[in-house]
Design a protein around this motif. Structure first.
Motif, PDB file in Angstrom:
ATOM      1  N   SER A 181      35.773  37.703  38.201  1.00 32.77           N
ATOM      2  CA  SER A 181      36.798  37.141  39.077  1.00 32.77           C
ATOM      3  C   SER A 181      38.101  36.901  38.308  1.00 32.77           C
ATOM      4  O   SER A 181      39.194  37.059  38.862  1.00 32.77           O
ATOM      5  N   GLU A 184      39.777  40.273  37.999  1.00 34.89           N
ATOM      6  CA  GLU A 184      40.291  40.692  39.302  1.00 34.89           C
ATOM      7  C   GLU A 184      41.598  39.974  39.633  1.00 34.89           C
ATOM      8  O   GLU A 184      42.544  40.583  40.147  1.00 34.89           O
ATOM      9  N   ALA A 185      41.660  38.666  39.331  1.00 37.77           N
ATOM     10  CA  ALA A 185      42.879  37.897  39.600  1.00 37.77           C
ATOM     11  C   ALA A 185      44.052  38.440  38.779  1.00 37.77           C
ATOM     12  O   ALA A 185      45.176  38.547  39.269  1.00 37.77           O
ATOM     13  N   GLU A 188      45.231  41.770  40.219  1.00 38.27           N
ATOM     14  CA  GLU A 188      45.990  41.543  41.446  1.00 38.27           C
ATOM     15  C   GLU A 188      47.420  41.136  41.113  1.00 38.27           C
ATOM     16  O   GLU A 188      48.378  41.578  41.755  1.00 38.27           O
ATOM     17  N   SER A 191      49.341  44.201  40.012  1.00 42.25           N
ATOM     18  CA  SER A 191      49.708  45.078  41.128  1.00 42.25           C
ATOM     19  C   SER A 191      50.860  44.510  41.947  1.00 42.25           C
ATOM     20  O   SER A 191      51.528  45.246  42.678  1.00 42.25           O
ATOM     21  N   ALA A 192      51.103  43.200  41.801  1.00 44.65           N
ATOM     22  CA  ALA A 192      52.184  42.559  42.552  1.00 44.65           C
ATOM     23  C   ALA A 192      53.473  42.464  41.747  1.00 44.65           C
ATOM     24  O   ALA A 192      54.486  41.959  42.257  1.00 44.65           O
TER      25      ALA A 192
END
Length: 203
Positions: A181, A184-185, A188, A191-192
């Motif tokens: 997790s 993954e954070a 993310e 990607s932003a």
């Protein structure tokens, strides 16, 4: 756009911070395919730590002084700096600290004035790709012990950088689920990331 990519983890292919920094650089290149990337691996090619001989410009360390000038020029010419930040014993690696000591130079990246310190390394964007084994954000008990991201934010602000971002994977040593997790954070957040807008002003 010129991008400087720095890695500092001793874990090589097993390093999460290296994985995050690579992904960050790739994201920025996808947003701007004309990005010119320079890479420095502080573990594969360590920067010598400062000594008294450096401060007196001894002829015995002339080569290391030249390396320091190269590192400073590399940093100053970059519009964006992406740094893979390994978290060791509550702070950054000694390899990264040695690099920091070559770019935080009075008269080059900061100066003292009658009204205080003035940072000279303006118009840069710095992205920290941080990997930590524990949980150091969101009000946890370890927040006061985080001396890596906090130190780097303070140091770069000291030399005039106002755009400092961090993508962070933490909790990596708590459990396999937390590691997943946490990564993954971070991905993310990568990607932003927004495109880079380069506005070169007066030094």
């Amino acid at each position: 756009m010129k991008l400087l990519h720095i890695d500092s983890s001793i874990l090589g292919a097993h390093s999460v911070s290296r994985e995050l920094s690579r992904a960050t650089v790739q994201r920025l290149k996808d947003l701007n395919p004309e990005t010119d990337v320079a890479y420095r691996d502080l573990v594969a090619a360590p920067v010598p730590h400062l000594t008294g001989e450096h401060l007196t410009a001894s002829p015995a360390v002339a080569q290391e002084i030249a390396l320091g000038e190269e590192i400073l020029d590399e940093f100053m010419s970059a519009d964006v700096i992406v740094i893979g930040v390994a978290f060791y014993n509550l702070t950054i690696s000694s390899q990264l600290k040695a690099w920091i000591d070559r770019i935080v130079i009075a008269g080059k990246t900061f100066r003292y004035t009658a009204t205080g310190v003035e940072g000279l390394a303006r118009d840069k964007r710095i992205i920290l790709a941080v990997a930590r084994g524990g949980q150091y954000r969101h009000g946890g008990s370890l927040v006061p012990c985080e001396h890596a991201e906090a130190y780097l934010r303070s140091m770069f602000a000291f030399i005039g950088v106002t755009r400092i971002e961090a993508v962070v994977a933490e909790g990596l040593s708590l459990s396999e689920a937390r590691k997943q997790s946490g990564k993954e954070a971070a991905f993310e957040a990568i990607s932003a990331l927004a495109p880079c807008c380069v506005h070169r002003g007066a030094a």
